[in-house]
Structures are given as C-alpha cells and as structure tokens.
Design a protein around this motif. Structure first.
Motif, PDB file in Angstrom:
ATOM      1  N   GLN A 110       7.095  22.163  10.580  1.00  0.00           N
ATOM      2  CA  GLN A 110       8.150  22.434  11.563  1.00  0.00           C
ATOM      3  C   GLN A 110       7.774  21.844  12.922  1.00  0.00           C
ATOM      4  O   GLN A 110       8.623  21.278  13.625  1.00  0.00           O
ATOM      5  CB  GLN A 110       8.389  23.949  11.667  1.00  0.00           C
ATOM      6  CG  GLN A 110       9.607  24.320  12.495  1.00  0.00           C
ATOM      7  CD  GLN A 110      10.880  23.624  11.995  1.00  0.00           C
ATOM      8  OE1 GLN A 110      11.157  23.589  10.800  1.00  0.00           O
ATOM      9  NE2 GLN A 110      11.645  23.021  12.912  1.00  0.00           N
ATOM     10  N   PHE A 160       8.637  18.328  13.120  1.00  0.00           N
ATOM     11  CA  PHE A 160      10.071  18.111  13.320  1.00  0.00           C
ATOM     12  C   PHE A 160      10.487  18.465  14.751  1.00  0.00           C
ATOM     13  O   PHE A 160      11.323  17.793  15.343  1.00  0.00           O
ATOM     14  CB  PHE A 160      10.888  18.907  12.281  1.00  0.00           C
ATOM     15  CG  PHE A 160      11.030  18.153  10.993  1.00  0.00           C
ATOM     16  CD1 PHE A 160      12.092  17.278  10.800  1.00  0.00           C
ATOM     17  CD2 PHE A 160      10.076  18.265   9.994  1.00  0.00           C
ATOM     18  CE1 PHE A 160      12.214  16.552   9.626  1.00  0.00           C
ATOM     19  CE2 PHE A 160      10.180  17.543   8.816  1.00  0.00           C
ATOM     20  CZ  PHE A 160      11.252  16.683   8.627  1.00  0.00           C
ATOM     21  N   VAL A 214      15.953  13.296  14.172  1.00  0.00           N
ATOM     22  CA  VAL A 214      15.842  13.834  12.811  1.00  0.00           C
ATOM     23  C   VAL A 214      17.116  13.476  12.053  1.00  0.00           C
ATOM     24  O   VAL A 214      18.226  13.687  12.545  1.00  0.00           O
ATOM     25  CB  VAL A 214      15.647  15.367  12.822  1.00  0.00           C
ATOM     26  CG1 VAL A 214      15.693  15.915  11.399  1.00  0.00           C
ATOM     27  CG2 VAL A 214      14.335  15.741  13.503  1.00  0.00           C
ATOM     28  N   THR A 215      16.945  12.915  10.877  1.00  0.00           N
ATOM     29  CA  THR A 215      18.091  12.618  10.018  1.00  0.00           C
ATOM     30  C   THR A 215      18.027  13.528   8.801  1.00  0.00           C
ATOM     31  O   THR A 215      16.977  13.659   8.172  1.00  0.00           O
ATOM     32  CB  THR A 215      18.068  11.147   9.575  1.00  0.00           C
ATOM     33  OG1 THR A 215      18.198  10.328  10.734  1.00  0.00           O
ATOM     34  CG2 THR A 215      19.203  10.838   8.611  1.00  0.00           C
ATOM     35  N   THR A 216      19.146  14.150   8.490  1.00  0.00           N
ATOM     36  CA  THR A 216      19.204  15.092   7.373  1.00  0.00           C
ATOM     37  C   THR A 216      20.264  14.635   6.388  1.00  0.00           C
ATOM     38  O   THR A 216      21.326  14.145   6.782  1.00  0.00           O
ATOM     39  CB  THR A 216      19.581  16.495   7.889  1.00  0.00           C
ATOM     40  OG1 THR A 216      18.624  16.862   8.887  1.00  0.00           O
ATOM     41  CG2 THR A 216      19.572  17.516   6.771  1.00  0.00           C
ATOM     42  N   GLU A 264      22.022  15.822   2.496  1.00  0.00           N
ATOM     43  CA  GLU A 264      22.075  16.664   1.299  1.00  0.00           C
ATOM     44  C   GLU A 264      22.674  15.833   0.201  1.00  0.00           C
ATOM     45  O   GLU A 264      23.703  15.169   0.407  1.00  0.00           O
ATOM     46  CB  GLU A 264      22.917  17.903   1.565  1.00  0.00           C
ATOM     47  CG  GLU A 264      22.251  18.763   2.608  1.00  0.00           C
ATOM     48  CD  GLU A 264      22.831  20.158   2.725  1.00  0.00           C
ATOM     49  OE1 GLU A 264      23.641  20.536   1.855  1.00  0.00           O
ATOM     50  OE2 GLU A 264      22.461  20.852   3.683  1.00  0.00           O
ATOM     51  N   ARG A 285      17.908  18.647  -0.345  1.00  0.00           N
ATOM     52  CA  ARG A 285      18.104  18.463   1.094  1.00  0.00           C
ATOM     53  C   ARG A 285      16.864  17.762   1.605  1.00  0.00           C
ATOM     54  O   ARG A 285      15.739  18.226   1.388  1.00  0.00           O
ATOM     55  CB  ARG A 285      18.265  19.824   1.773  1.00  0.00           C
ATOM     56  CG  ARG A 285      18.393  19.769   3.272  1.00  0.00           C
ATOM     57  CD  ARG A 285      18.392  21.204   3.804  1.00  0.00           C
ATOM     58  NE  ARG A 285      18.172  21.214   5.231  1.00  0.00           N
ATOM     59  CZ  ARG A 285      19.151  21.117   6.143  1.00  0.00           C
ATOM     60  NH1 ARG A 285      20.403  21.027   5.753  1.00  0.00           N
ATOM     61  NH2 ARG A 285      18.861  21.113   7.420  1.00  0.00           N
ATOM     62  N   GLU A 312      14.934  15.751   4.977  1.00  0.00           N
ATOM     63  CA  GLU A 312      14.955  15.554   6.429  1.00  0.00           C
ATOM     64  C   GLU A 312      13.853  14.565   6.794  1.00  0.00           C
ATOM     65  O   GLU A 312      12.724  14.696   6.328  1.00  0.00           O
ATOM     66  CB  GLU A 312      14.674  16.868   7.155  1.00  0.00           C
ATOM     67  CG  GLU A 312      15.677  17.969   6.865  1.00  0.00           C
ATOM     68  CD  GLU A 312      15.055  19.327   7.124  1.00  0.00           C
ATOM     69  OE1 GLU A 312      15.289  19.876   8.208  1.00  0.00           O
ATOM     70  OE2 GLU A 312      14.319  19.808   6.242  1.00  0.00           O
ATOM     71  N   ARG A 340      10.547  16.088   4.986  1.00  0.00           N
ATOM     72  CA  ARG A 340      10.559  17.397   4.321  1.00  0.00           C
ATOM     73  C   ARG A 340      11.692  17.386   3.312  1.00  0.00           C
ATOM     74  O   ARG A 340      12.815  17.000   3.657  1.00  0.00           O
ATOM     75  CB  ARG A 340      10.771  18.499   5.362  1.00  0.00           C
ATOM     76  CG  ARG A 340      10.882  19.905   4.767  1.00  0.00           C
ATOM     77  CD  ARG A 340      10.715  20.979   5.840  1.00  0.00           C
ATOM     78  NE  ARG A 340      11.684  20.842   6.926  1.00  0.00           N
ATOM     79  CZ  ARG A 340      11.597  21.475   8.100  1.00  0.00           C
ATOM     80  NH1 ARG A 340      10.586  22.281   8.349  1.00  0.00           N
ATOM     81  NH2 ARG A 340      12.516  21.291   9.030  1.00  0.00           N
ATOM     82  N   THR A 341      11.396  17.806   2.089  1.00  0.00           N
ATOM     83  CA  THR A 341      12.463  17.878   1.095  1.00  0.00           C
ATOM     84  C   THR A 341      12.439  19.218   0.394  1.00  0.00           C
ATOM     85  O   THR A 341      11.377  19.795   0.157  1.00  0.00           O
ATOM     86  CB  THR A 341      12.343  16.784   0.017  1.00  0.00           C
ATOM     87  OG1 THR A 341      11.290  17.114  -0.885  1.00  0.00           O
ATOM     88  CG2 THR A 341      12.087  15.423   0.618  1.00  0.00           C
ATOM     89  N   GLN A 350      16.307   9.671  -2.669  1.00  0.00           N
ATOM     90  CA  GLN A 350      16.304  10.484  -1.432  1.00  0.00           C
ATOM     91  C   GLN A 350      15.758   9.705  -0.251  1.00  0.00           C
ATOM     92  O   GLN A 350      16.341   9.673   0.830  1.00  0.00           O
ATOM     93  CB  GLN A 350      15.402  11.706  -1.603  1.00  0.00           C
ATOM     94  CG  GLN A 350      15.818  12.684  -2.652  1.00  0.00           C
ATOM     95  CD  GLN A 350      14.662  13.627  -2.949  1.00  0.00           C
ATOM     96  OE1 GLN A 350      13.976  14.079  -2.050  1.00  0.00           O
ATOM     97  NE2 GLN A 350      14.432  13.907  -4.204  1.00  0.00           N
ATOM     98  N   VAL A 400      17.986   8.395   2.925  1.00  0.00           N
ATOM     99  CA  VAL A 400      17.828   9.025   4.243  1.00  0.00           C
ATOM    100  C   VAL A 400      17.397   7.972   5.263  1.00  0.00           C
ATOM    101  O   VAL A 400      17.798   8.026   6.437  1.00  0.00           O
ATOM    102  CB  VAL A 400      16.878  10.246   4.185  1.00  0.00           C
ATOM    103  CG1 VAL A 400      15.409   9.849   4.228  1.00  0.00           C
ATOM    104  CG2 VAL A 400      17.187  11.218   5.334  1.00  0.00           C
TER     105      VAL A 400
END
Ligand SMILES: Cc1cc2nc3c(=O)[nH]c(=O)nc-3n(C[C@H](O)[C@H](O)[C@H](O)COP(=O)(O)OP(=O)(O)OC[C@H]3O[C@@H](n4cnc5c(N)ncnc54)[C@H](O)[C@@H]3O)c2cc1C
Lengths: 787, 260
Positions: A178, A181, A187-189, A191, A303, A305, A318-319, A382, A386
C-alpha cells in the motif's frame, strides 16, 4: 543458405504422411477382441443430492453386461490432485474427494452418475435411459463472488466453504504494498475477466481398458499427453494396482492443448471394469460429452493495479484474482493460478514491488485446469492490458513505456520467485517493429478510415516459464511429482537408432525434430533414427508433454543419452583402430584417429557392439544402448513481442484482424518450420480467445455453450497470414541445446495484442472505451461503442 | 440414434405413401435431422429419403420464373439460381452441408436463423407441395413452425425473378455462422419486399415499415428514421435485442445500397 539437414534445418514432418493419408493409429482405432462398450449416464443438473439410483429396469435391457454406480467404488480411491497449494496462512488447500462415479451428490452438469456396459454402444445408451435417478435439486453455485459470500451453498458439504485456498506471492506485507501505491505519481487500475475456454482438441477423449486374467496385467489405451503420469496416478492413488502390472499406451493423439494431461475418471473406470467383468471395455467421448467432461481452461476474474513514479517507471503491481476450480480439483488445477500464473507477474519489466493474491473457488461447473499456456496467458493479459491503459492515461507511447521498464540485465531475480537466466527484450522488440512495419501503420489507418473503418494497432510483450521443471523447486512449492524427463538411445547392430522418449508428441512434431538432434550429434542421416513414444512398456519413465517442456527437458535427456552412446562407441572405435579413445574423433558418422587417416565407419562400430568378436570386453560391455534422465536446473524463459492490427466496422462492431506479427526469442531452434507452425497454431488459439471463444454457464449451472452452435471456434478465415520472426535468440544458459520451448507462446502472447488493437481502433474513432472483456465479439464492441 | 426403418422411394407418390406410417419422417439432406437423431432428440419409426426422387430435383429459369426442386441442394441453387439467391445459397454452412442440405428441408424446418426463409418472404415465393401451393407469407408460422401438414412434402418452390434486383445481407453468428441477422431485399413486380431472418422471436418476418418507405423512395436514406422494435427480437449470448434491432436496419440499408 538454410541448412538442409540436422539442427536448424526444416525437413517436412515425417509423421504427417500417416496423419494426412488416414494411416494414423488413434485410440479409437484400437479395438480389442471381445470388447464391450461403456456409456456414462451424466448429470443434467449442476447440483443435486442423489437419493437413489434404480438400475433394475436398465439391467434387464438387451445386451447389458453390467451397470456401475458410485456405490461400486466405495473404498476405491478418487481422482487425485497432483499439486498441494499452501495458503497465505500456511494452511493446506481444501481438497475435496473426487470419486470415479458420483457419490452422494452431483456437482456439475456432466458429472458421471452411472456407467452402463453393454455389448454395443447403442445398447449401453438405451439402457442408460432406463436408469431412474432420484435427485433433489440444490441451488447451483456458479458465480465466484457469490460462491465466497457468507452463507453460500457449499459445493462440498464437508469443506468449510467454497474457498479452496487464499494464496499470496511476492510482497506479503500488505502495508508495504500500500505504501508503494500511496507514493505513486500515477496508478492505473483495470478489472477484467479472463474467460473460461474449452480446449476442443479435434480428437475427443477415448479410453480402452483390457485385462489379461492369465498374467494379471492391465492395459489402458488412452488419449493422453503423458502415459507414465497416468499410470503412476492411477496405480498409486486411485486403484491401488502394482505399476509393473499396468501398461498405459497413448498412441497417436489428435491434439491435447493441456486437456489430455490429466488423469480422468473414465480412464480409471475402464481399467477397473475390464477386470471386474473380465472383458475389454471401450469408451469414446462424443463431442457433447467432451464439452461437459474435459477439464476446461482459464476462468479468472481479476483486479490489477499498476503504480508508476513521476518518470513513468513501474514501482508496484498488485493483483487480486478469483480463479475458478470448478466442482473438483483436476490433476494440476491448483498449480495453474498460483505457480504458473503468479510467478509470471513481473512480465518483462523491472517492477520492484509485486503482490499477487489468488483465491481459488469451487463452483458447480466442469473442473478447470491447464490449457495451452496455463496461467501464463492470464498473467500476460493482465500486465499487458494494464500497461496499455496506463500509457493511454499518461499520454505516452505504449511501446516506449514498455521499453523504458524492460529488464535488461540477466540473470534477473524477480520479486515473484523466478530467476530469468537470459533474454533481450529490446532486441526482440526491434525485430517486431520491423516485422510489423510500425512505420507504415499511419498510412494503413488512413486507408481504412477512407473505407469507413476504424483501424487499431496493438502491441504487447510476454514472458513465459517453460521447460517444466526443476523437481526440487517444484517439490518445495507443492508438486506431488518430479518433473524431469528421460530418454533411451538404442543403437541397432546395423547402425539405425531407436530413441525411446518420455515426451509425447500429439501435434508437436517430435518424430521429425528429435532425430535432427541425434543425427547432428553423430553425423548420420535423420532417416536412420526413429522416435518411440507413448507406451509405458517401451519407453523409460518420463513425464510427458506439456508446458513447452519436450525439447528443453526430454530433448536434454536425449542429448545426454546420445553423448553416453558416443563415448562408448568411441571406446569401441579406439579398440578397432588400435588407438586411445581420447584421440578418437566422430564426424559425419566416421570415427577417426586425430591427425591420422585411420578411420572406421559408424556402422562398423555399431555392428561390432552387437557382434563382439573383436571387442574390448574387459573395458566395456557389448551392445550400444544408453538411458539418461535429465532434471532441469531452472525453467526456461521464452519471451517475445507481438503486434496486431485490426479493423473495426463501426456500424456492426465486427473486428477483423488485418495483420499479425510475432517476434519470439526461443533460444536455439532445431526445426524453424515446426516452430513457425507451433507459433501459428498458438496465435490461432489466442485469437480464438480474444475474439470468439467463451464457455458460459447460466445461473443454474447449465452449460449454454455445449456445442459448436454456440461455442465459437476460430476458423481459417478468422485469422490472417502471420509474420513470424524468431531470429532474436538468446540461448537458454542451462540446458545442453540452449533451447527454451515454443509450444505455448502464441496462445500466451496474442490475446492482449488483439484487445489492445481493438481499444486503439475505438479510441481513434473518438470512443472513450478503455476495456472490453474477451471475447471481443461484434455485439460487445457495438455495446461498448454505444454505452 | 434410435433404430429406424429406411426407405428411399423414386416418386413423390411413393414417398407420400411411405410417409403414412405412424411416426414416419421425411429425410432431405439430413443436415438438420441427422444431428437431431444422433443426439436422440427425435425417434422416427421410419425415415423416407427424398433424395432418390427425380421430379424433386433441378433448378430452372424460364420466362422470368425460377423453379427450384424441393430436393435441390444448396450447392445446386448456388450454381443455377438467379444471382441474389445463388449468393445466399453459396454462403450456407460449409461445402459438405451445401452438397447435402436441400431447400425443401430448410423451409420445412424453418429454423429462425436459416437464410432461405428471408429470401422466400422477400421474393414472394410460392411453396409447392404434393397437395397444394402455399404463398410464402402464409407458409412461415413462427420458429420451427410452418403451414405443412403431417406427411406433406415440399416438391418445389416457384419464384418470379424480381425485375428490379435483389440482395441478401447476412451477419453471421460467430459460432454457428447461421444468420445472427439476415435481411433480403427484393424489388419485385409488386413492389419492394424486405424479409428478415435471425432477428425475431417469431421467426422470419417482413419488415413492412421499411417496405413502405422504400416503395416511396428506394434509397438508403429512406430508412433513416426507422427503428425496428427491439421488443420482438431474440436475445441470446451472441447479441441483445437492441443489437439485433440495430443490425436489421444496418443490413437493410446495405442491401438497398447493393441493389442501387
Ligand atoms: C454445419 C452446418 C451449418 C449450417 N449452416 C447453415 C446456414 O448458415 N444457414 C442455413 O440456413 N442453414 C444452415 N444449416 C442448415 C442446413 O441448411 C440444412 O440443410 C437445412 O436446415 C435442412 O435441410 P436438409 O435437406 O438437410 O433437411 P433434413 O435435415 O433432412 O430435414 C429437416 C426437416 O425437414 C423435413 N424435410 C426435409 N425435406 C423435406 C421436404 N422436401 N418436404 C417436407 N419436409 C422435409 C424433415 O422431415 C426434417 O423435419 C447448417 C447445417 C449444418 C449442419
């Protein structure tokens, strides 16, 4: 000049003569005298309690030999899972029993309830219709999130929940992740869903069980990628049979793609039943059965990030993934979303902090296991989606963003447990830029726009861990098997050679490529060498073919065995030439004494080995046959960069693939033509996933796509001509051939390129669409454009 | 499959007689019926193959009238029918399907996604059986339902070749490659007719609003303000109601543009 023989040449595939002229010998071609036929009565509901099964009317039907139900298998082992995953708290995964025939409950459409053996297949089917099964329907667990909710119906009543495991790899400290981040500049997220697929090899599964009362020996003929693995699992875990009394034969196999790795209940059933009724038993799956009983692939909901600093360096990833196991744990199911997926999450990039969380979930669906690429396509999709999204958000060139973050120094220890031994990602990307003609894209886009079409270019990289695998490492990670391989090189008296290999060829062309290696080492013609595979009574104890391992692992064993043969042959030659074996050179099939004109031909030495009239008997034994086992020191790391160009019809949403280029680094290459073919096939399957294929269950667990009327397979006109370049080569540093494996690359590398291209096309048309889940079908594209 | 008897008569009369048996069923090219039998979804007592009946074969055009035998295969229609219908037939299934499947079988089956029904409606075809003549408008009665009586055989189809031209636009369902939506537009002697397949819950139908607009003005723009009603459309894995309604309009426009 391309070579015309040996390593690096492209002789045509010798096995194709029999395949293309109808002379192949597939399992369904095997008929044993007196055989009976089994038909499995399968559940047509996804979840129900079995109150009772009345077979009395069915037993009285014409031709019926015997009917088995789950009750006949009480005390018999169930289908095992070959990999124990330890969860984030150090606890073992939840591992439910998987009986050969359903006991107590049915847990997916297709779960076998009873097996009817009759004189003919049609009689078995007729009788199956007369079986009365008293079922109490239970709510079906289909959606993974719902499956994990408090109070959800349980697929397995004896487990605490539908959660198989909750697993973490990489940085386990959530706060540290965290913090990375929190300090990011951007930050790109994203889903996304990596949809469930059905492997659909052209040949459905078949199993024939034969038992010899005179010798107490069992023979199982089966459509398998790994006969020794089947024998081991079936003997040790399911039926408790002595291995030396069981022969497993996997003859010509019409495509596997992973789904024929696993040990299936039908194999154990025919082996068991052949003895029970003292008569051979044959089972041939229909295509409909294949749809509901072959292990399926993928099915992840993720998801992801990505954190970047102010200079666009990747700082953290992070996944969180939900991975569908289906109703039971298939043979390697548990390893796919973990050790074959989480470990690849560094991709080609030097991201310092990575955390991968995977929750594996039981549902009332067909079990999910490895399918071409197995975990690595999910990881690649993924990461590469992303990154593309991040590039768009930041307004930077997606290729430049990738290049900036490439790993450039090797060996490289990733934060997710792997050590990449070698690679050259810039070099491979350079090859792609040329092969794909990036420079000409703007003109091609203008031409498409003039026709009213949108055009997009999508690029991505991939890395895979192949050559599965160092046994000690996978053992530590939970594998319940070794992953070495083995080969025996048997030189015949007249100089021809039979090579018995643990790898199994079901489309890969081993029968052509493996002889090229041995021929090169000895300097004889490839036609003198034959590859024997697929029969536990003929081959050494090898582990089969999957994970792009055949050449890297079994090929290495073959090289070692050939080296031993050559060393011994040199001793014999030295004796014949009255020289010291240290002075013997082997070239073009002739042994000579260094610095002299004294020589003896290969055939003379091999004949001497078996007619040892004049032979150094005190020094070596007669004969010329050697076996080697090879356990790899590391995985191999094929990597590449792919580019796809699509046109989108903005009125209908239909996507057509106009160009596709692949630049792969497979290390050294034995047969470039076969490698091209492997890449073509893989890309075809990747395009199938990206645009067409989708295995769908409704809320009741009914399979909505149980035939080709609704499950869309790619066809020739769905794919373009490919440009394939594998001239970027950084040889593997730890196997003797310097090879990495090429069987899965196409399927791993292509889906993100296609989707990236579609998004690029839509954005060029002013549509603010940043993701569409696969398959990117016309209706989904149209809906996204008109949302 | 369940066991069944098999007959292969050489005249329509013999076939009609053979079909009198209880649960006897006609067999055309078998491209729909045989897969159904293999899945044990049908259990006829007897199959009466129509493939040996010479009077049901052939495709001919005389004096502007196209006659297609009920037993003519898709491949024969592709080779010998007027251009728009030939193009439609050439795109049904694959070569194996086209060499076996027949127009009679396709029309009798009335699959909601089959290609021929749209064409028959748009061309104002007459479906001729062993007992009567049925106008296409009366023949198709909803998904898998037709005006045919038990044991009635489609012996031929009669079509007035449209003087103003015709065109079929098919948007394929990605898996089956049947029509997700197909639209056949024809400029017949009696005006413009638009037949739509694949789209509606009630099977193939005529889009009368489009016909009206195009009869006034045969241009793509005439369709500009028309919106097919999504409420009557099929919704499945391959497309929503709205998507199908949208495709009906797009394909109709394209067919009009192609006719010119
Ligand atoms: C792989 C595949 C792809 C296909 N793709 C398409 C496609 O793109 N578009 C499309 O439109 N269709 C498609 N079809 C269906 C195909 O056109 C079939 O041929 C057609 O639906 C049935 O014709 P048949 O002659 O084979 O009839 P059969 O299967 O023999 O019979 C179908 C039904 O019609 C009855 N019947 C047959 N002939 C007559 C007759 N003369 N009079 C009265 N009743 C009769 C039978 O009793 C049965 O009920 C496809 C089929 C397959 C297998």
């Amino acid at each position: 000049m391309p070579k015309d023989h040996g390593i690096g040449a492209s002789p045509k595939r010798r096995e194709d003569v029999r395949f293309l002229t109808g002379a192949g010998n597939y399992t369904d071609d095997i008929n044993v005298n007196g055989q009976a036929y089994v038909h499995f009565l399968r559940s047509d509901v996804a979840h129900a309690k079995i109150n009772g099964i009345d077979t009395s009317a069915a037993e009285a039907m014409p031709g019926v030999v015997r009917i088995f139900t789950g009750a006949d298998f009480e005390g018999v082992g169930g289908m095992p899972c070959g990999w124990g995953v330890t969860d984030r708290h150090g606890e073992p995964m939840q591992e439910p029993p998987h009986p050969i025939l359903a006991q107590g409950k049915v847990r997916h459409v297709g779960d076998p309830i009873a097996a009817v053996i009759a004189d003919t297949y049609e009689q078995a089917r007729d009788a199956a219709e007369a079986i009365e099964v008293d079922l109490d329907d239970l709510p079906a667990v289909v959606d993974m999130k719902a499956a994990l909710a408090d109070g959800a119906t349980k697929v397995h009543d004896d487990l605490t929940s539908n959660l198989c495991y909750d697993w973490v790899l990489g940085e386990t400290d959530d706060a540290a992740v965290q913090a990375a981040f929190d300090s990011a500049a951007h930050v790109t997220t994203l889903e996304l869903v990596n949809q469930r697929l059905v492997a659909n090899p052209m040949e459905p599964r078949v199993a024939v069980g034969d038992y010899n009362r005179g010798t107490d020996e069992h023979t199982l003929y089966t459509t398998s990628q790994n006969p020794h693995v089947i024998r081991l699992l079936m003997c040790a875990f399911v039926l408790g049979l002595p291995e030396h009394k069981v022969r497993v034969v996997a003859p010509d196999v019409g495509g596997g793609f992973g789904t024929k790795i696993f040990h299936y209940a039908e194999e154990a059933f025919v082996t068991f039943a052949a003895k029970a009724i003292n008569r051979p038993v044959k089972w041939t799956a229909s295509r409909s059965e294949a749809f509901m009983s072959d292990a399926q692939g993928r099915d992840h909901v993720t998801r992801i990030e990505l954190a970047l600093d102010a200079s666009n360096n990747f700082t953290a990833l992070r996944t969180n993934t939900l991975a569908n196991m289906g109703a039971y744990l298939s043979t390697f199911s548990s390893s796919v979303p973990t050790w074959l997926h989480g470990t690849l999450m560094a991709g080609n990039y030097k991201t310092p902090t990575i955390q991968v969380n995977v929750k594996a979930v039981f549902t009332n669906t067909v079990p999910v296991d490895a399918y071409r690429g197995a975990g690595r396509p999910e990881a690649t999709f993924q990461i590469e989606r992303v990154i593309d999204k991040a590039a768009r958000e930041l307004g930077v060139d997606p290729v430049a963003l990738r290049r900036q973050n490439f790993i450039t120094e090797f060996p490289y220890d990733t934060p997710v447990a792997l050590t990449y031994d070698t690679g050259d990602y810039h070099g491979t990307m350079d090859k792609l830029e040329a092969a794909a003609d990036f420079a000409g894209f703007a003109a091609r886009r203008a031409a498409s726009e003039a026709k009213g079409k949108l055009r997009g270019l999508g690029v991505n990289c991939y890395i895979e861990a192949c050559g599965i695998a160092p046994s000690n490492i996978v053992g530590m990670l939970g594998a319940r098997a070794g992953l070495y391989d083995a080969a025996t090189v048997r030189v015949n008296a007249t100089g021809s050679i039979s090579v018995m290999v643990g790898a199994h060829s079901h489309g890969q062309g081993h029968e052509t490529a493996f002889p090229q290696v041995v021929a090169d080492m000895i300097g004889i013609d490839e036609s003198m060498i034959e590859i024997v595979h697929g029969d536990t009574s003929k081959i050494p104890f090898g582990m089969g073919t999957y994970g792009s391992r055949s050449l890297a692992v079994c090929g290495s064993a073959m090289v070692k065995a050939t080296e031993k043969v050559i060393a011994k042959a040199k001793k014999i030659a030295a004796h014949l030439l009255e020289a010291s074996d240290a002075d013997i050179e082997l070239k073009d099939g002739v042994f000579s004494v260094a610095g002299t004109d004294k020589s003896v031909a290969w055939g003379d030495v091999t004949l001497t080995a078996y007619v040892p009239h004049n032979f150094p008997l005190e020094e070596v034994e007669p004969g010329l046959e050697e076996t080697a086992f090879y356990d790899p020191a590391n995985f191999t790391f094929p990597a590449g960069a792919y580019a796809c160009e699509v046109e989108v019809d903005p009125e209908t949403g239909k996507v057509t693939i106009e160009r596709f280029a692949a630049a792969d680094d497979f290390g050294n290459i034995i047969n470039p033509m076969i490698v091209d073919g492997q890449v073509h096939g893989g890309i075809g399957q990747g395009i199938g996933q990206a645009l067409l294929e989708n295995c769908v269950y409704d809320a009741d667990g009914q399979l909505m796509t149980g035939s080709y009327m609704d499950y869309a397979m790619p066809r020739a006109d769905d794919v373009p001509f490919y440009t394939v370049d594998h001239s970027s080569q950084t040889p593997c540093t730890h196997n003797p051939l310097g090879v990495k494996g090429c069987g899965e690359a196409g399927a791993i590398g292509s889906p993100p390129a296609v989707v990236n291209a579609v998004i690029d096309a839509l954005q060029s048309g002013g549509k603010n669409v940043d993701h569409i889940d696969m398959p990117v079908s016309p209706s989904r594209v149209w809906s996204a454009m008109n949302a | 499959m369940y066991a069944f008897d098999f007959e292969r008569p050489s005249t329509i009369a013999e076939a009609v007689a053979a079909l009198q048996d209880e649960d006897a069923q006609a067999l055309g090219g078998g491209q729909t019926l045989i897969p159904t039998l293999k899945q044990r979804l049908a259990s006829p007592s007897k199959l009466v193959s129509l493939s040996g009946i010479a009077e049901m074969k052939g495709v001919s055009i005389e004096g502007g009238v196209l006659t297609i035998g009920g037993g003519a295969t898709h491949a024969e229609v592709a080779a010998d029918a007027c251009a728009p219908l030939a193009a439609l037939a050439a795109n049904i299934g694959d070569p194996a399907v086209r060499n076996r499947g027949t127009i009679g079988g396709s029309l009798a089956n009335n699959d909601p996604s089959a290609d021929y029904p749209a064409a028959m409606l748009a061309l104002g075809a007459t479906i001729i059986t062993n007992t009567r003549e049925i106008a296409a408008d009366d023949f198709f009665q909803g998904m898998f339902t037709t005006a045919l009586e038990e044991g009635e055989i489609i012996t031929s189809v009669r079509i007035d070749v449209p003087p103003g031209g015709a065109n079929y636009q098919k948007f394929e369902q990605p898996a089956s490659r049947f029509a997700l939506v197909g639209v056949f537009v024809a400029r017949t002697a009696n005006g413009v007719r638009v037949g739509v397949t694949g789209a509606s819950e009630d099977g193939a139908y005529r889009w009368s609003e489009a016909e009206e607009a195009l009869n006034k003005e045969f241009r793509e723009d005439a369709l500009m303000d028309l919106r097919p009603n999504p409420a009557i459309m099929i919704e499945d894995l391959h497309g929503s109601r709205e998507y199908r309604a949208h495709l009906v309009r797009v394909l109709t426009k394209r067919a009009v543009a192609a006719i010119g």
